[in-house]
Design an enzyme around this catalytic site. Structure first.
Site, short mmCIF file in Angstrom:
data_model
loop_
_atom_site.label_atom_id
_atom_site.label_comp_id
_atom_site.label_asym_id
_atom_site.label_seq_id
_atom_site.Cartn_x
_atom_site.Cartn_y
_atom_site.Cartn_z
N GLU A 107 -37.08 35.03 29.42
CA GLU A 107 -35.95 35.28 30.32
C GLU A 107 -35.54 36.74 30.37
O GLU A 107 -35.08 37.23 31.41
CB GLU A 107 -34.73 34.43 29.92
CG GLU A 107 -34.83 32.97 30.33
CD GLU A 107 -35.71 32.14 29.42
OE1 GLU A 107 -36.12 32.65 28.36
OE2 GLU A 107 -36.01 30.98 29.77
N GLN A 119 -34.36 28.79 34.86
CA GLN A 119 -34.46 27.33 34.94
C GLN A 119 -33.10 26.65 34.79
O GLN A 119 -32.83 25.65 35.44
CB GLN A 119 -35.44 26.84 33.87
CG GLN A 119 -36.14 25.59 34.26
CD GLN A 119 -37.52 25.52 33.64
OE1 GLN A 119 -37.68 25.60 32.43
NE2 GLN A 119 -38.54 25.38 34.47
N PHE A 120 -32.26 27.21 33.95
CA PHE A 120 -30.90 26.69 33.78
C PHE A 120 -29.93 27.88 33.74
O PHE A 120 -30.25 28.92 33.16
CB PHE A 120 -30.80 25.89 32.47
CG PHE A 120 -31.55 24.59 32.51
CD1 PHE A 120 -30.93 23.41 32.93
CD2 PHE A 120 -32.89 24.53 32.15
CE1 PHE A 120 -31.63 22.21 32.98
CE2 PHE A 120 -33.60 23.34 32.21
CZ PHE A 120 -32.97 22.18 32.62
N ALA A 121 -28.77 27.67 34.33
CA ALA A 121 -27.80 28.76 34.41
C ALA A 121 -27.39 29.26 33.03
O ALA A 121 -27.04 30.43 32.86
CB ALA A 121 -26.56 28.30 35.18
N ASP A 122 -27.43 28.37 32.05
CA ASP A 122 -27.10 28.77 30.67
C ASP A 122 -27.92 29.98 30.22
O ASP A 122 -27.49 30.77 29.38
CB ASP A 122 -27.39 27.61 29.71
CG ASP A 122 -26.84 26.28 30.21
OD1 ASP A 122 -25.92 25.75 29.59
OD2 ASP A 122 -27.33 25.79 31.25
N PHE A 123 -29.13 30.10 30.78
CA PHE A 123 -30.04 31.15 30.33
C PHE A 123 -29.60 32.55 30.80
O PHE A 123 -30.22 33.55 30.44
CB PHE A 123 -31.49 30.86 30.75
CG PHE A 123 -32.03 29.54 30.27
CD1 PHE A 123 -31.37 28.82 29.27
CD2 PHE A 123 -33.20 29.01 30.80
CE1 PHE A 123 -31.86 27.59 28.82
CE2 PHE A 123 -33.70 27.79 30.35
CZ PHE A 123 -33.03 27.08 29.37
N HIS A 159 -27.91 23.44 28.32
CA HIS A 159 -28.54 23.23 29.63
C HIS A 159 -27.59 22.63 30.65
O HIS A 159 -28.02 22.00 31.61
CB HIS A 159 -29.77 22.32 29.49
CG HIS A 159 -30.90 22.91 28.72
ND1 HIS A 159 -30.88 23.01 27.34
CD2 HIS A 159 -32.08 23.44 29.10
CE1 HIS A 159 -32.01 23.57 26.93
NE2 HIS A 159 -32.75 23.84 27.97
#
Lengths: 316, 323
Positions: B60, B82-86, B128
């Protein structure tokens, strides 16, 4: 590398060394902030590496010293204005000595967090690859910075994409106060290239011809679309990490300063080869001094940046 | 007007912008041949080829950082995390490189980067499921879009790609299947213009994405009881349309923010502070927030349901406030 190129590197190195010395003096006197991470001892490798680039190549530089910008043609006045926060500063007071930027001379700036240049270089490489104009980008970094995760992510993806990126590590044996052996699992950073399937090249960073040669090969490889090269230049950090660093962690600091300076050695080599005379040295030094004096005078006369500038430049 | 899903609207926006401007590239984990983990980029690799649409490693930091590097060189990258958390996994690259590269170099660069961040969608676990837009709103230099309808999903994304500033585009996972009318062709939605989704006098609700959907459902129930709420969808959080909210509060005298994120220092806290500073004379009732109590989101759905504001929670909060 011919004698003219060698002389150019020496001449630039003298200018850089004297300029940095002057900046440190001004910082000690309280006229400038002590934010410079002096590059003394590492200039020759830096300048020799840049000598292998074309005018339309790009660099992202490391934090150690000013040779990168000066070798690419950035004016001393604008660099000094950056440090002083005066009108004419390339980053308009936002970045100081860490973020000198000069796009026409191919200088794309610096990441304040170490190793940010790795990830930036991958994107620059992606753009250059799509331009198809045979341009390359070099990122200069230190041995300590090779322990950032960005090093590993970036070398891997640059290699996968075969990007025209060159990673130039200046291994001076110290990450601030910590010797490489205490922080890094390999003695040679170039050995890490094997993990990414790219060439890892070790070179004496004090030997301008050798540095130019390995850079030339790496640049040719990049332009040919074969991907990145990791170069490691062994260099000597003559001074502390920053201006007031007493280097208490480094018992041989004084001895290193007296005996390991590559600049007088290069001067002697050039004189022995008959391409440099005492008179020329005096001329080069006087010329450097004049440039520096002019820059200091210009920046002293320049006004501080207006305070409203603090609120500008965030959004396009 | 064509009816399509929110997911298809994003896909269409990408296809149109990639057709319009060859500098637009798209990359992320699994986005190419497979069409993305949520299938949002389906078919784009086949349409535009591997030079324009490509997979990235699970890296990332370099995914976002390379986006900044490419953007300063004139490309207009769209990066799918892939996920906003990243966004937090790539924190340096999001907040320092994307948010600050232009500023710390004195305005020498433009950073036309879009980071697509699939957000929310409870049940994916603590790392996630987040709607991390408050982090983005707090950080200088990053624009933030929170589309709530298929039409806005298209219009805001097309606008985001054309802007010369970095945009975090939060696409809500639970809205991917939502269907709605989407204008054809060159349809853009400007940043910084909120929209009133429902008019009323009883109370102003500020909500977006899945919380907007729940608020609209609660409003239907309340309407049957003669309580008409006004619902403001901010559409973007930076720039943030304060005026539309203040104008609404002038009319209703009350405000509830419904937020699918941690309560403390969330977007609702900023709206509350803004109302204190600029609209206190118009508030007849205490300002109220519905948000996730300050714990990470669990994975088990019944535990998630217990802490994310529900239609019922919104209904009750309005009833409490107006009674």
């Amino acid at each position: 590398m011919d004698h003219t190129q060698m002389l150019d590197i020496f001449t630039t190195a003298v200018l850089v060394r004297r300029f940095e010395t002057r900046i440190v003096q001004m910082a000690m006197a309280g006229e400038l902030p002590g934010s410079l991470h002096a590059g003394a001892g590492q200039e020759i490798g830096q300048i020799a590496a840049i000598s292998a680039l074309s005018r339309d190549d790009y660099i992202l530089y490391g934090h150690r010293g000013l040779a990168y910008m000066i070798a690419r043609g950035t004016s001393l006045t604008s660099i000094l204005a950056d440090i002083a926060g005066k009108e004419g500063a390339t980053s308009r007071g936002k970045g100081g000595v860490m973020h000198v930027v000069d796009v026409p001379n191919g200088i794309l700036g610096e990441s304040g967090t170490l190793g940010g240049g790795f990830v930036m270089s991958v994107g620059v490489g992606m753009a250059l690859k799509r331009r198809k104009k045979n341009q390359a980008v070099v990122y200069f970094f230190g041995d300590g910075t090779s322990n950032r995760g960005t090093f590993h992510e970036s070398l891997n993806w640059a290699a996968v994409q075969k990007l025209p990126c060159i990673y130039f590590c200046e291994n001076n044996g110290y990450a601030v106060s910590v010797p490489t052996s205490r922080s890094t699992a390999v003695a040679d950073i170039s050995a890490r290239a094997a993990g990414y399937g790219v060439p890892g090249v070790l070179v004496d960073g004090n030997d301008p011809a050798a540095v130019h040669e390995v850079m030339h090969t790496a640049v040719a490889r990049a332009r040919a679309g074969h991907g990145p090269t990791l170069i490691e230049a062994k260099v000597t950090r003559l001074q502390g990490h920053y201006v007031a660093d007493q280097q208490t962690y480094r018992p041989d600091a004084e001895l290193v300063q007296k005996t390991k300076d590559p600049l007088p050695k290069l001067q002697q080599t050039l004189m022995d080869a008959g391409v440099l005379t005492d008179a020329q040295v005096a001329h080069i030094e006087a010329d450097a001094q004049r440039h520096i004096d002019e820059a200091v005078a210009a920046v002293r006369a320049a006004p501080l940046l207006a305070t409203e500038v603090a609120l500008q430049d965030l959004y396009a | 007007m064509p009816i399509m899903t929110y997911s298809k609207a994003i896909n269409q926006a990408l296809a149109e912008e990639m057709t319009r401007d060859e500098n637009v590239i798209l990359y992320g984990q699994d986005v190419a041949a497979w069409g993305g983990i949520f299938k949002v980029t389906d078919g784009l690799y086949q349409q535009f080829g591997e030079d324009r649409v490509f997979d990235s490693p699970i890296s990332e930091n370099v995914m976002v950082g390379a986006g900044v590097g490419a953007a300063i060189m004139g490309l207009r990258p769209v990066v799918e995390l892939q996920f906003a958390d990243f966004l937090l996994t790539a924190g340096d690259e999001v907040f320092f490189k994307a948010g600050m590269w232009r500023f710390m170099h004195g305005g020498a660069f433009k950073v036309p980067l879009v980071i697509r961040a699939p957000s929310g969608g409870s049940g994916f676990g603590p790392e996630h499921s987040a709607c991390p837009e408050a982090f983005v709103m707090h950080a200088p230099g990053l624009l933030c879009a929170v589309p709530s309808t298929p039409a806005d999903a298209k219009g805001l994304l097309k606008e985001a790609i054309r802007l010369d500033n970095p945009v975090v585009y939060c696409e809500h996972k639970l809205l991917y299947a939502m269907r709605g009318e989407v204008p054809e062709g060159d349809y853009t939605v400007p940043f910084g213009k909120a929209v009133v989704r429902r008019e009323g006098e009883a109370v102003t609700i500020v909500a977006w994405q899945d919380m907007l959907r729940r608020s609209l459902a609660a409003a239907e129930r309340l309407s049957k009881e003669g309580i008409e709420v006004e619902i403001v969808d901010p559409r973007t959080l930076n720039p943030f349309d304060r005026e539309t909210i203040i104008e609404s509060v002038k009319k209703t005298g009350a405000c509830i923010v419904v937020e699918e994120a941690y309560r403390t220092l969330g977007v609702g806290a900023e709206i509350g502070a803004m109302l204190l500073e600029q609209a206190l004379p118009y508030l007849d009732k205490p300002f109220k927030r519905l948000a996730i109590p300050d714990v990470p989101l669990p994975t088990s759905q019944h535990l998630v349901n217990a802490i994310v504001p529900s239609e019922d929670d919104i209904y009750k909060a309005v009833k409490d406030l107006v009674s």
